[in-house]
Scaffold this motif. Sequence first.
Motif, PDB file in Angstrom:
ATOM      1  N   THR A  33       0.840  -1.200   0.000  1.00  0.00           N
ATOM      2  CA  THR A  33       0.000   0.000   0.000  1.00  0.00           C
ATOM      3  C   THR A  33       0.870   1.244   0.000  1.00  0.00           C
ATOM      4  N   GLN A  35       3.288   4.282  -1.358  1.00  0.00           N
ATOM      5  CA  GLN A  35       3.039   5.242  -2.422  1.00  0.00           C
ATOM      6  C   GLN A  35       3.851   4.901  -3.665  1.00  0.00           C
ATOM      7  N   LEU A  36       3.246   5.102  -4.817  1.00  0.00           N
ATOM      8  CA  LEU A  36       3.895   4.893  -6.102  1.00  0.00           C
ATOM      9  C   LEU A  36       5.061   5.886  -6.244  1.00  0.00           C
ATOM     10  N   HIS A 123       1.294   8.042 -15.097  1.00  0.00           N
ATOM     11  CA  HIS A 123      -0.138   7.932 -14.779  1.00  0.00           C
ATOM     12  C   HIS A 123      -0.489   6.439 -14.753  1.00  0.00           C
ATOM     13  N   LYS A 126      -6.068   2.347 -12.759  1.00  0.00           N
ATOM     14  CA  LYS A 126      -6.592   1.215 -11.993  1.00  0.00           C
ATOM     15  C   LYS A 126      -7.949   0.765 -12.529  1.00  0.00           C
ATOM     16  N   GLN A 130      -9.526   4.690  -9.644  1.00  0.00           N
ATOM     17  CA  GLN A 130      -8.834   5.502  -8.636  1.00  0.00           C
ATOM     18  C   GLN A 130      -7.352   5.575  -9.045  1.00  0.00           C
ATOM     19  N   ASN A 131      -7.082   6.323 -10.077  1.00  0.00           N
ATOM     20  CA  ASN A 131      -5.753   6.342 -10.686  1.00  0.00           C
ATOM     21  C   ASN A 131      -4.720   7.027  -9.783  1.00  0.00           C
ATOM     22  N   GLU A 132      -3.465   6.682 -10.002  1.00  0.00           N
ATOM     23  CA  GLU A 132      -2.362   7.288  -9.246  1.00  0.00           C
ATOM     24  C   GLU A 132      -1.391   7.969 -10.204  1.00  0.00           C
ATOM     25  N   GLU A 133      -0.760   9.031  -9.718  1.00  0.00           N
ATOM     26  CA  GLU A 133       0.238   9.753 -10.503  1.00  0.00           C
ATOM     27  C   GLU A 133       1.472  10.003  -9.652  1.00  0.00           C
ATOM     28  N   VAL A 134       2.640  10.027 -10.314  1.00  0.00           N
ATOM     29  CA  VAL A 134       3.888  10.367  -9.640  1.00  0.00           C
ATOM     30  C   VAL A 134       4.771  11.102 -10.649  1.00  0.00           C
TER      31      VAL A 134
END
Length: 344
Positions: A33, A35-36, A123, A126, A130-134
């Motif tokens: 869990t 962070q990306l 980018h 999911k 609930q997409n994640e970005e870094v």
Amino acid sequence: MELHSVPARGGVVPQQGLLLAVSLFTFWNQPTTAQLTIEFVPSNAAEGKDVLFLVHNVPEDIVGYAWYKGRRVDRDHQIASYVIDTQINIPGPAYSGPETIYSNGSLLFQKITLEDTGYYTLHAIKKNFQNEEVTGQLRVYPELPKPNITTSNSDPLEHKDPVVLTCEPETQDTTYLWLINSQSVQNSAQLKLSKDNRTLTLPHVTRNDIGPYECESRNPVSAGRSDPLYLNVLYGPEAPTISPSVSPYHSGTNLSLSCHADSNPPAQYSWLINGRPKQSTQELFIPNITANDSGSYTCLVHNSVTGLNRTTVKTITVSGTYKVLNQAHLFFPKQKDETTSNEG
């Protein structure tokens, strides 16, 4: 290359190592869990080399990825996208050719250029949307050429001419270092460094400042050192000395005198006997001297570059005929006066 959002890892990694890193991470992708994040490998990118944008902490329910040039998701700046189910790379508007996305989201960038410096955004898409970005920052540095030193004056006059040495060429994100006689130079009244250390100024040069001078240029991926440079400091002549300083002078013997003065370039020598020019040589030789050779012997030295003259006068008295009785000298050395004068 540096990453400000995550710890960086140094070292140059060949393409095989980059691919191995991708493979190992693909199989060792345990649930998390965390962070990306992005890690650039190597942490400092050299122009023309390969760089892996390694992705950490990938969520389990990812269906695809998209990479963008810049700090945000912008379709016009999309490099490429990857669909996990089909394992297809889809080039975007910012795709330049050497980029490849792997199944774990990592991006291999081949033959990186200076223009590739900047921010990159991943980018992660999911299943639940609930997409994640870094975002990470990539810096690319050139392989530095061998530096060289230029000088404002390679033949300075002592105590008169300042000298400015410059380390060439000038490049961005480069650190400069100066050495004299292989010792690091520090800012002082005698040695002044510019704010970026690229120039070294000697306000008042002396004959002790001939060098050698070397400069080093460094950036996070390379370093180089210049060839040594020497200054030809012009000085003198100093007050000349006449040798031998003390000697008996007897009628019938030979007179041999030598004059020396410290000077750069070497001084020109001439002799005067009782004020009359004799000869323009460093050595003076008169055979079979008599009492008529007594008097003042002047050595005149001249530096044709500095324009300075110096003289020294030696008084010589020639005594009677030299005799030997029972191997003992009847005449003994007598101290003679020697005076020196300077002329500008």
